[in-house]
Design a protein around this motif. Structure first.
Motif, short mmCIF file in Angstrom:
data_model
loop_
_atom_site.label_atom_id
_atom_site.label_comp_id
_atom_site.label_asym_id
_atom_site.label_seq_id
_atom_site.Cartn_x
_atom_site.Cartn_y
_atom_site.Cartn_z
N HIS A 38 21.17 51.47 -49.77
CA HIS A 38 20.82 50.73 -48.65
C HIS A 38 21.74 50.14 -47.89
O HIS A 38 22.93 49.69 -48.50
CB HIS A 38 19.93 49.62 -48.82
CG HIS A 38 18.64 49.53 -49.85
ND1 HIS A 38 17.73 50.83 -49.60
CD2 HIS A 38 18.39 49.15 -51.26
CE1 HIS A 38 17.12 50.84 -50.95
NE2 HIS A 38 17.30 49.84 -51.63
N ILE A 39 21.91 50.42 -46.64
CA ILE A 39 23.08 50.21 -45.70
C ILE A 39 22.47 49.38 -44.50
O ILE A 39 21.50 50.03 -43.87
CB ILE A 39 24.01 51.61 -45.39
CG1 ILE A 39 24.46 52.10 -46.66
CG2 ILE A 39 24.97 51.10 -44.36
CD1 ILE A 39 25.32 53.42 -46.35
N SER A 57 16.51 51.10 -45.07
CA SER A 57 16.17 51.38 -46.73
C SER A 57 16.40 53.09 -46.99
O SER A 57 15.72 53.78 -46.10
CB SER A 57 14.84 50.80 -47.33
OG SER A 57 14.46 51.38 -48.36
N TRP A 58 17.05 53.37 -47.79
CA TRP A 58 17.22 54.87 -48.17
C TRP A 58 15.85 55.47 -48.67
O TRP A 58 15.38 56.64 -48.68
CB TRP A 58 18.38 55.25 -49.03
CG TRP A 58 18.12 54.84 -50.50
CD1 TRP A 58 18.31 53.63 -51.23
CD2 TRP A 58 17.47 55.88 -51.61
NE1 TRP A 58 18.06 53.83 -52.40
CE2 TRP A 58 17.41 55.12 -52.70
CE3 TRP A 58 17.04 57.08 -51.50
CZ2 TRP A 58 17.05 55.84 -53.88
CZ3 TRP A 58 16.61 57.51 -52.78
CH2 TRP A 58 16.46 57.06 -53.59
N ILE A 59 15.06 54.63 -49.20
CA ILE A 59 13.64 54.77 -49.68
C ILE A 59 12.45 54.47 -48.60
O ILE A 59 12.37 53.51 -48.02
CB ILE A 59 13.28 53.84 -50.91
CG1 ILE A 59 14.23 53.86 -51.98
CG2 ILE A 59 11.90 54.36 -51.50
CD1 ILE A 59 13.99 53.11 -53.02
N GLY A 60 12.35 55.96 -48.26
CA GLY A 60 11.16 55.64 -47.15
C GLY A 60 11.74 55.61 -45.66
O GLY A 60 10.75 55.55 -44.75
N ALA A 103 26.61 47.67 -47.73
CA ALA A 103 25.75 48.31 -48.60
C ALA A 103 25.29 47.70 -50.08
O ALA A 103 26.23 46.79 -50.45
CB ALA A 103 26.46 49.54 -49.03
N GLY A 104 24.21 47.89 -50.51
CA GLY A 104 23.83 47.29 -51.66
C GLY A 104 22.48 48.06 -52.36
O GLY A 104 21.91 48.89 -51.76
N VAL A 105 22.45 47.86 -53.43
CA VAL A 105 21.43 48.67 -54.26
C VAL A 105 20.06 47.98 -54.40
O VAL A 105 19.06 48.60 -54.36
CB VAL A 105 21.94 49.02 -55.55
CG1 VAL A 105 20.88 49.88 -56.36
CG2 VAL A 105 23.46 49.81 -55.47
N ARG A 106 20.35 46.60 -54.52
CA ARG A 106 18.93 45.90 -54.88
C ARG A 106 18.54 44.90 -53.79
O ARG A 106 18.15 43.62 -54.07
CB ARG A 106 19.37 45.16 -56.35
CG ARG A 106 19.75 45.91 -57.34
CD ARG A 106 20.17 44.96 -58.53
NE ARG A 106 20.77 45.92 -59.48
CZ ARG A 106 22.08 46.45 -59.64
NH1 ARG A 106 22.88 45.98 -58.62
NH2 ARG A 106 22.34 47.21 -60.44
N ILE A 107 18.98 45.25 -52.43
CA ILE A 107 18.94 44.09 -51.56
C ILE A 107 17.26 43.90 -51.31
O ILE A 107 17.08 42.84 -50.59
CB ILE A 107 19.69 44.67 -50.25
CG1 ILE A 107 19.15 45.83 -49.70
CG2 ILE A 107 21.10 44.49 -50.41
CD1 ILE A 107 19.57 46.28 -48.23
N PHE A 108 16.39 44.53 -51.56
CA PHE A 108 14.91 44.61 -51.30
C PHE A 108 14.37 44.17 -52.50
O PHE A 108 13.27 43.70 -52.53
CB PHE A 108 14.48 45.94 -51.02
CG PHE A 108 15.02 46.32 -49.59
CD1 PHE A 108 15.62 47.31 -49.27
CD2 PHE A 108 14.38 45.70 -48.58
CE1 PHE A 108 16.22 47.77 -48.09
CE2 PHE A 108 14.78 46.13 -47.10
CZ PHE A 108 15.75 47.26 -47.14
N GLU A 120 26.80 44.00 -51.69
CA GLU A 120 27.88 44.36 -52.74
C GLU A 120 28.99 44.85 -52.11
O GLU A 120 30.28 44.79 -52.38
CB GLU A 120 27.59 45.21 -53.80
CG GLU A 120 26.22 44.74 -54.69
CD GLU A 120 25.38 45.75 -55.43
OE1 GLU A 120 25.92 46.11 -56.31
OE2 GLU A 120 24.42 46.54 -54.87
N TYR A 121 29.03 45.62 -51.14
CA TYR A 121 30.01 46.22 -50.46
C TYR A 121 29.97 46.16 -48.98
O TYR A 121 29.10 46.05 -48.40
CB TYR A 121 29.92 47.84 -50.64
CG TYR A 121 30.04 48.19 -52.16
CD1 TYR A 121 28.74 48.29 -52.90
CD2 TYR A 121 30.82 48.14 -53.03
CE1 TYR A 121 28.38 48.71 -53.98
CE2 TYR A 121 30.74 48.35 -54.38
CZ TYR A 121 29.41 48.72 -54.79
OH TYR A 121 29.47 49.00 -56.33
#
Length: 132
Positions: A38-39, A57-60, A103-108, A120-121
């Motif tokens: 996610h960015i 969100s990159w998902i949806g 950017a982060g993987v778990r922000i949601f 994280e980034y």
């Protein structure tokens, strides 16, 4: 390691537009590719805390905006270029800030996508100045 590089900042008069770009590369420490991350965008002006602007969100492809920019800014993503854009219209002097891509993987996971601590980034930022 994920790397983020912003561009597109500059100086405009109130009512003008700018388009910021964030090019992402690399993989996370858990070996997740950037197109599965996610960015979002944050901004910070002198003397103020870093403020959430928008995230995609990159998902949806869900998008979220702060109240201060909703209906004026649009976030979008080009997966082929690993690039996230922030289209900023009807700019106001109070939009003046350094804009950061994050950017982060778990922000949601906890619903705190607006919290800088969940990301994280970070990129190095690009300055946006809006004059009245």
């Amino acid at each position: 390691q994920v790397q983020l590089k912003e561009s597109g900042g500059g100086s405009v008069q109130a009512g003008g537009s700018l388009k910021l770009s964030c090019v992402a590369s690399g993989r996370t420490v858990d070996d997740v590719p950037v197109n599965n991350v996610h960015i979002g965008w944050f901004r910070q002006s002198p003397g103020k805390e870093r403020e959430f602007v928008s995230v995609l969100s990159w998902i949806g492809r869900s998008t979220y905006y702060s109240n201060s920019v909703r209906d004026r800014f649009t976030i979008s993503r080009d997966d082929a270029k690993n690039t996230v854009y922030l289209h900023m219209n009807s700019l106001k002097p109070e939009d003046t800030a350094v804009y950061y891509c994050a950017a982060g993987v778990r922000i949601f996971n906890r619903g705190k996508y607006y919290d800088p601590g969940e990301y994280e980034y970070w990129g190095q930022g690009t300055q946006v100045t809006v004059s009245s």
